[in-house]
Design a protein around this motif. Structure first.
Motif, PDB file in Angstrom:
ATOM      1  N   UNK A 175      52.906  42.883  29.515  1.00  0.00           N
ATOM      2  CA  UNK A 175      52.432  44.477  28.502  1.00  0.00           C
ATOM      3  C   UNK A 175      51.777  43.730  27.880  1.00  0.00           C
ATOM      4  N   UNK A 176      50.542  43.893  27.097  1.00  0.00           N
ATOM      5  CA  UNK A 176      49.872  43.789  26.195  1.00  0.00           C
ATOM      6  C   UNK A 176      49.328  44.978  24.457  1.00  0.00           C
ATOM      7  N   UNK A 177      49.603  43.745  23.796  1.00  0.00           N
ATOM      8  CA  UNK A 177      49.270  44.573  22.222  1.00  0.00           C
ATOM      9  C   UNK A 177      48.453  45.629  22.502  1.00  0.00           C
ATOM     10  N   UNK A 178      48.167  46.766  21.837  1.00  0.00           N
ATOM     11  CA  UNK A 178      47.836  47.520  21.737  1.00  0.00           C
ATOM     12  C   UNK A 178      46.437  47.159  21.102  1.00  0.00           C
ATOM     13  N   UNK A 179      45.480  48.303  21.758  1.00  0.00           N
ATOM     14  CA  UNK A 179      44.222  47.373  21.748  1.00  0.00           C
ATOM     15  C   UNK A 179      43.085  46.442  22.561  1.00  0.00           C
ATOM     16  N   UNK A 180      43.978  45.895  23.251  1.00  0.00           N
ATOM     17  CA  UNK A 180      43.743  44.048  24.083  1.00  0.00           C
ATOM     18  C   UNK A 180      43.457  44.763  25.515  1.00  0.00           C
ATOM     19  N   UNK A 181      43.174  44.060  26.261  1.00  0.00           N
ATOM     20  CA  UNK A 181      42.904  43.992  27.866  1.00  0.00           C
ATOM     21  C   UNK A 181      43.679  42.668  28.036  1.00  0.00           C
ATOM     22  N   UNK A 182      43.899  42.844  29.211  1.00  0.00           N
ATOM     23  CA  UNK A 182      44.117  41.560  29.956  1.00  0.00           C
ATOM     24  C   UNK A 182      43.754  41.536  31.833  1.00  0.00           C
ATOM     25  N   UNK A 183      42.794  40.552  31.949  1.00  0.00           N
ATOM     26  CA  UNK A 183      42.732  40.217  33.182  1.00  0.00           C
ATOM     27  C   UNK A 183      44.054  39.842  34.300  1.00  0.00           C
ATOM     28  N   UNK A 184      44.109  40.720  35.325  1.00  0.00           N
ATOM     29  CA  UNK A 184      45.307  40.477  36.207  1.00  0.00           C
ATOM     30  C   UNK A 184      45.185  38.796  36.991  1.00  0.00           C
ATOM     31  N   UNK A 185      46.185  38.185  37.726  1.00  0.00           N
ATOM     32  CA  UNK A 185      45.448  37.049  37.969  1.00  0.00           C
ATOM     33  C   UNK A 185      46.527  37.388  39.856  1.00  0.00           C
ATOM     34  N   UNK A 186      46.564  36.122  40.655  1.00  0.00           N
ATOM     35  CA  UNK A 186      46.610  36.345  41.915  1.00  0.00           C
ATOM     36  C   UNK A 186      48.954  36.077  41.962  1.00  0.00           C
TER      37      UNK A 186
END
Length: 331
Positions: A175-186
């Motif tokens: 889960x990331x904070x509101x307004x943030x984006x994450x890059x997924x991984x292997x």
């Protein structure tokens, strides 16, 4: 040799799982040993795909009207066979097909699954082009088409995307904070990218986590991004990506997801016996501006709060430097 005989019309070169699928496809077409001998269909299974044994391959291919290379994914065996057959006399050199037919049109797929039904459909078309389709074989065409149609039909009109198991720590650690984006991984945590309510971008290769953001960051107004990174990947090659992110001075926070196992390949222990406690100094040694461990991402950590590396590079301008956190990922 999986199928052999004196007559030489269609030779099939294959290896591995594809060899089993070829035999199953022939059986579905009603082409047993006797029928293959009568029609001149021969099958060679290679024991080693690199390099292809030259003498065996040339001896097998000589005198056939056509040689079909059946292999999964991109052509690997086929170019080697083409090179081996190039200098054969014209009377002995067969037409070579595989990923493309004799006219250059696509034949066997280069991606996706290649099974007996798909191979059977290709074999039927090639046998028909060679004039080898007799009445018993022609009756199998409807069966092939029915299997292809059944394979492409949806089992249900409802699509259910994969999701984390109940109780899986990735339910919270991705889960990331509101307004943030994450890059997924292997890793199995890549499923976060399949969930519309979680803003995750699809991953790059193992060990390149976050490196794609190095190229993107100068061309976007987004100053900070999260990157999921499993502990097994971190110890394998992901630490190199962390170093690259530090050197580039990009605004990225690596979330090291610890479950003490290489989960995708059987749950083996991570080599080096790295723990969450050891990961913090490890990240700091690689230049991370800040590193902390927590059950979840702290809500009071703002992306703009650490700025040590930003002043060292004009390229970084006001971006946040690289940091790392270790959400608890053990149940």
């Amino acid at each position: 040799m999986l199928r052999d005989g004196d007559r030489r019309t269609l030779g099939i070169v294959t290896a591995g799982k594809a060899a089993l699928d070829v035999i199953e496809a022939l059986n579905q077409l009603g082409l047993n040993d006797a029928r293959c001998r009568a029609l001149g269909i021969r099958v060679l299974k290679l024991a080693m795909t690199w390099p292809v044994e030259p003498d065996v391959t040339r001896a097998f291919a000589r005198g056939h009207r056509q040689v079909l290379v059946v292999e999964e994914k991109r052509a690997f065996i086929e170019p080697q066979v083409a090179s081996l057959l190039y200098h054969l006399d014209a009377g002995e050199r067969p037409v070579l097909t595989g990923k493309a037919d004799a006219t250059g049109r696509p034949l066997l797929p280069q991606n996706g699954e290649l099974g007996p039904t798909e191979i059977g459909a290709v074999l039927f078309g090639q046998l028909e082009a060679l004039g080898l389709v007799d009445e018993p074989l022609r009756t199998r065409r409807a069966e092939i088409e029915a299997r292809l149609a059944a394979g492409s039909a949806a089992l249900t009109p409802f699509n259910r995307m994969p999701f984390f198991c109940s109780g899986c720590p990735h339910n919270t650690s991705t889960v990331v904070p509101d307004g943030s984006v994450a890059l997924s991984g292997i890793g199995c945590h890549v499923m976060a990218a399949m969930m519309p309510h979680r803003k995750h971008v699809w991953p790059v290769q193992m060990g390149g986590e976050g490196a794609n953001w190095i190229g993107v960051a100068p061309f976007t107004d987004t100053r900070h991004i999260f990157q999921n990174l499993g502990d097994g990947t971190y110890h394998h090659s992901g630490s190199l990506a962390v170093r690259a992110a530090v050197s580039a001075g990009i605004g990225i926070t690596y979330k090291l997801l610890f479950n003490d196992a290489v989960a995708m390949t059987g749950g083996q222990p991570v080599e080096g016996q790295m723990t969450r406690g050891r990961s913090r100094p490890s990240c700091c040694r690689r230049g991370c501006a800040r590193s902390w461990s927590s059950p979840t991402i702290p809500t009071n950590i703002r992306p703009q709060c650490v700025s040590r590396t930003a002043s060292r590079s004009a390229r970084a301008r006001s971006w946040t430097p690289c940091s790392a956190t270790s959400p608890r990922s053990t149940a």
